[in-house]
Design a protein around this motif. Structure first.
Motif, PDB file in Angstrom:
ATOM      1  N   VAL A  36       0.869  -1.173   0.000  1.00  0.00           N
ATOM      2  CA  VAL A  36       0.000   0.000   0.000  1.00  0.00           C
ATOM      3  C   VAL A  36       0.907   1.225   0.000  1.00  0.00           C
ATOM      4  O   VAL A  36       1.789   1.348   0.852  1.00  0.00           O
ATOM      5  N   GLN A  37       0.712   2.119  -0.942  1.00  0.00           N
ATOM      6  CA  GLN A  37       1.582   3.286  -1.057  1.00  0.00           C
ATOM      7  C   GLN A  37       1.091   4.493  -0.265  1.00  0.00           C
ATOM      8  O   GLN A  37       1.858   5.409   0.004  1.00  0.00           O
ATOM      9  N   GLY A  38      -0.179   4.501   0.066  1.00  0.00           N
ATOM     10  CA  GLY A  38      -0.724   5.688   0.723  1.00  0.00           C
ATOM     11  C   GLY A  38      -1.068   6.766  -0.281  1.00  0.00           C
ATOM     12  O   GLY A  38      -1.197   7.935   0.064  1.00  0.00           O
ATOM     13  N   HIS A  39      -1.201   6.379  -1.553  1.00  0.00           N
ATOM     14  CA  HIS A  39      -1.594   7.295  -2.625  1.00  0.00           C
ATOM     15  C   HIS A  39      -3.051   6.995  -2.969  1.00  0.00           C
ATOM     16  O   HIS A  39      -3.340   5.981  -3.602  1.00  0.00           O
ATOM     17  N   VAL A  40      -3.945   7.840  -2.539  1.00  0.00           N
ATOM     18  CA  VAL A  40      -5.371   7.607  -2.754  1.00  0.00           C
ATOM     19  C   VAL A  40      -5.674   7.739  -4.247  1.00  0.00           C
ATOM     20  O   VAL A  40      -5.379   8.767  -4.858  1.00  0.00           O
ATOM     21  N   ASP A  41      -6.246   6.677  -4.839  1.00  0.00           N
ATOM     22  CA  ASP A  41      -6.582   6.689  -6.269  1.00  0.00           C
ATOM     23  C   ASP A  41      -7.953   7.296  -6.525  1.00  0.00           C
ATOM     24  O   ASP A  41      -8.222   7.777  -7.628  1.00  0.00           O
ATOM     25  N   GLY A  42      -8.815   7.240  -5.558  1.00  0.00           N
ATOM     26  CA  GLY A  42     -10.162   7.779  -5.740  1.00  0.00           C
ATOM     27  C   GLY A  42     -10.981   7.633  -4.474  1.00  0.00           C
ATOM     28  O   GLY A  42     -10.531   7.054  -3.482  1.00  0.00           O
ATOM     29  N   VAL A  43     -12.174   8.178  -4.535  1.00  0.00           N
ATOM     30  CA  VAL A  43     -13.102   8.103  -3.402  1.00  0.00           C
ATOM     31  C   VAL A  43     -14.348   7.357  -3.852  1.00  0.00           C
ATOM     32  O   VAL A  43     -14.899   7.640  -4.913  1.00  0.00           O
ATOM     33  N   GLY A  44     -14.743   6.365  -3.062  1.00  0.00           N
ATOM     34  CA  GLY A  44     -15.987   5.643  -3.295  1.00  0.00           C
ATOM     35  C   GLY A  44     -16.932   5.908  -2.142  1.00  0.00           C
ATOM     36  O   GLY A  44     -16.585   6.639  -1.199  1.00  0.00           O
ATOM     37  N   ASP A  45     -18.111   5.323  -2.205  1.00  0.00           N
ATOM     38  CA  ASP A  45     -19.092   5.467  -1.133  1.00  0.00           C
ATOM     39  C   ASP A  45     -19.498   4.087  -0.630  1.00  0.00           C
ATOM     40  O   ASP A  45     -19.494   3.110  -1.391  1.00  0.00           O
ATOM     41  N   VAL A  46     -19.872   4.010   0.631  1.00  0.00           N
ATOM     42  CA  VAL A  46     -20.425   2.775   1.177  1.00  0.00           C
ATOM     43  C   VAL A  46     -21.806   2.573   0.557  1.00  0.00           C
ATOM     44  O   VAL A  46     -22.651   3.466   0.624  1.00  0.00           O
ATOM     45  N   THR A  47     -22.036   1.413  -0.072  1.00  0.00           N
ATOM     46  CA  THR A  47     -23.323   1.150  -0.725  1.00  0.00           C
ATOM     47  C   THR A  47     -24.206   0.213   0.077  1.00  0.00           C
ATOM     48  O   THR A  47     -25.423   0.264  -0.032  1.00  0.00           O
ATOM     49  N   HIS A  48     -23.609  -0.671   0.839  1.00  0.00           N
ATOM     50  CA  HIS A  48     -24.408  -1.492   1.756  1.00  0.00           C
ATOM     51  C   HIS A  48     -23.543  -2.082   2.858  1.00  0.00           C
ATOM     52  O   HIS A  48     -22.330  -2.230   2.698  1.00  0.00           O
ATOM     53  N   ILE A  49     -24.188  -2.381   3.970  1.00  0.00           N
ATOM     54  CA  ILE A  49     -23.544  -3.000   5.127  1.00  0.00           C
ATOM     55  C   ILE A  49     -24.491  -4.081   5.620  1.00  0.00           C
ATOM     56  O   ILE A  49     -25.669  -3.826   5.855  1.00  0.00           O
ATOM     57  N   GLU A  50     -23.960  -5.275   5.765  1.00  0.00           N
ATOM     58  CA  GLU A  50     -24.800  -6.387   6.235  1.00  0.00           C
ATOM     59  C   GLU A  50     -24.011  -7.232   7.220  1.00  0.00           C
ATOM     60  O   GLU A  50     -22.878  -7.629   6.930  1.00  0.00           O
ATOM     61  N   GLN A  51     -24.587  -7.479   8.387  1.00  0.00           N
ATOM     62  CA  GLN A  51     -23.950  -8.379   9.336  1.00  0.00           C
ATOM     63  C   GLN A  51     -24.357  -9.798   9.002  1.00  0.00           C
ATOM     64  O   GLN A  51     -25.539 -10.104   8.798  1.00  0.00           O
ATOM     65  N   VAL A  52     -23.346 -10.670   8.909  1.00  0.00           N
ATOM     66  CA  VAL A  52     -23.571 -12.073   8.579  1.00  0.00           C
ATOM     67  C   VAL A  52     -22.938 -12.893   9.700  1.00  0.00           C
ATOM     68  O   VAL A  52     -21.740 -13.130   9.700  1.00  0.00           O
ATOM     69  N   GLY A  53     -23.743 -13.293  10.679  1.00  0.00           N
ATOM     70  CA  GLY A  53     -23.194 -13.968  11.852  1.00  0.00           C
ATOM     71  C   GLY A  53     -22.309 -12.996  12.606  1.00  0.00           C
ATOM     72  O   GLY A  53     -22.725 -11.890  12.944  1.00  0.00           O
ATOM     73  N   GLY A  54     -21.034 -13.370  12.809  1.00  0.00           N
ATOM     74  CA  GLY A  54     -20.093 -12.488  13.500  1.00  0.00           C
ATOM     75  C   GLY A  54     -19.331 -11.572  12.566  1.00  0.00           C
ATOM     76  O   GLY A  54     -18.559 -10.734  13.005  1.00  0.00           O
ATOM     77  N   ASP A  55     -19.526 -11.750  11.259  1.00  0.00           N
ATOM     78  CA  ASP A  55     -18.802 -10.976  10.253  1.00  0.00           C
ATOM     79  C   ASP A  55     -19.720  -9.935   9.624  1.00  0.00           C
ATOM     80  O   ASP A  55     -20.915  -9.897   9.884  1.00  0.00           O
ATOM     81  N   TRP A  56     -19.147  -9.108   8.741  1.00  0.00           N
ATOM     82  CA  TRP A  56     -19.911  -8.108   8.012  1.00  0.00           C
ATOM     83  C   TRP A  56     -19.529  -8.179   6.543  1.00  0.00           C
ATOM     84  O   TRP A  56     -18.405  -8.532   6.194  1.00  0.00           O
ATOM     85  N   THR A  57     -20.466  -7.835   5.695  1.00  0.00           N
ATOM     86  CA  THR A  57     -20.191  -7.616   4.271  1.00  0.00           C
ATOM     87  C   THR A  57     -20.435  -6.144   4.000  1.00  0.00           C
ATOM     88  O   THR A  57     -21.491  -5.612   4.333  1.00  0.00           O
ATOM     89  N   PHE A  58     -19.436  -5.500   3.425  1.00  0.00           N
ATOM     90  CA  PHE A  58     -19.547  -4.092   3.035  1.00  0.00           C
ATOM     91  C   PHE A  58     -19.497  -3.999   1.525  1.00  0.00           C
ATOM     92  O   PHE A  58     -18.683  -4.670   0.881  1.00  0.00           O
TER      93      PHE A  58
END
Length: 196
Positions: free
Chosen positions: A97-119
């Motif tokens: 990881v270089q620390g060079h931001v290539d772009g900005v996205g947005d969070v489109t969904h968040i779902e908890q699946v058991g103890g984990d999450w899908t973003f």
């Protein structure tokens, strides 16, 4: 160079806007180990330590940084992911990881699946060609694996440790995130450009 393994989070305690750019002061548990000129990734954006005391450090954001990131919209009290640059003899656990931001996205969904999450995250068109299923991507400086990819977005699976130790636990749908695609993909494209 960073690994995308977030060391800790810090809180923005002051912001100063000037004609030239913006200064942030951020809390960190490792301030006593900092040095002037050291690189620290702030939610994935590589910045330089200019001042520090026992509890906080200060960084300068140029116009270029403000243009490419969402750091122009952060406020006092916001938390950010922190990672110091990888030492030459350090353990390498994430991906390059270089620390060079290539772009900005947005969070489109968040779902908890058991103890984990899908973003889910939106993906700017100009970055799409660098992202592949099961490939690496840095989101707000966090090294993650692309679980699924389609024309509109990509998803990642988040384990409890990542959720708890980073700012992902504070994200809501519509919030911005910094994206850095795998630098290896960009180098491959550059090297093969003349053969296409």
């Amino acid at each position: 160079m960073f690994t995308g393994i977030v060391e800790s989070t810090g809180e923005i305690v002051s912001i100063e806007d000037t004609d030239e750019g913006r200064r942030l002061r951020v809390t960190a548990p490792f301030c006593d180990e900092l040095e002037y000129g050291q690189s620290v990734a702030i939610s994935g954006a590589c910045l330089t330590v200019e001042e520090f005391d026992d509890d906080t450090f200060e960084l300068y954001l140029s116009a270029e940084t403000l243009e490419r990131t969402y750091l122009d919209a952060v406020a006092v009290g916001d938390r950010v992911n922190l990672e110091r640059a990888l030492p030459a003899d350090g353990r390498f656990d994430g991906h390059f990881v270089q620390g060079h931001v290539d772009g900005v996205g947005d969070v489109t969904h968040i779902e908890q699946v058991g103890g984990d999450w899908t973003f889910g995250f939106s993906l700017p068109d100009e970055l799409r060609r660098y992202v592949v299923e099961k490939g690496s991507i840095a989101i707000d400086g966090i090294s993650l694996t692309v679980a699924a990819l389609d024309e509109e977005e990509f998803t990642v699976a988040i384990i409890p440790a990542t959720y708890e130790l980073t700012t992902l636990s504070e994200k809501s749908i519509g919030d911005p995130v910094h994206l850095e695609v795998d630098v290896v993909a960009k180098y491959v494209e550059s090297l093969t450009e003349g053969y296409q």
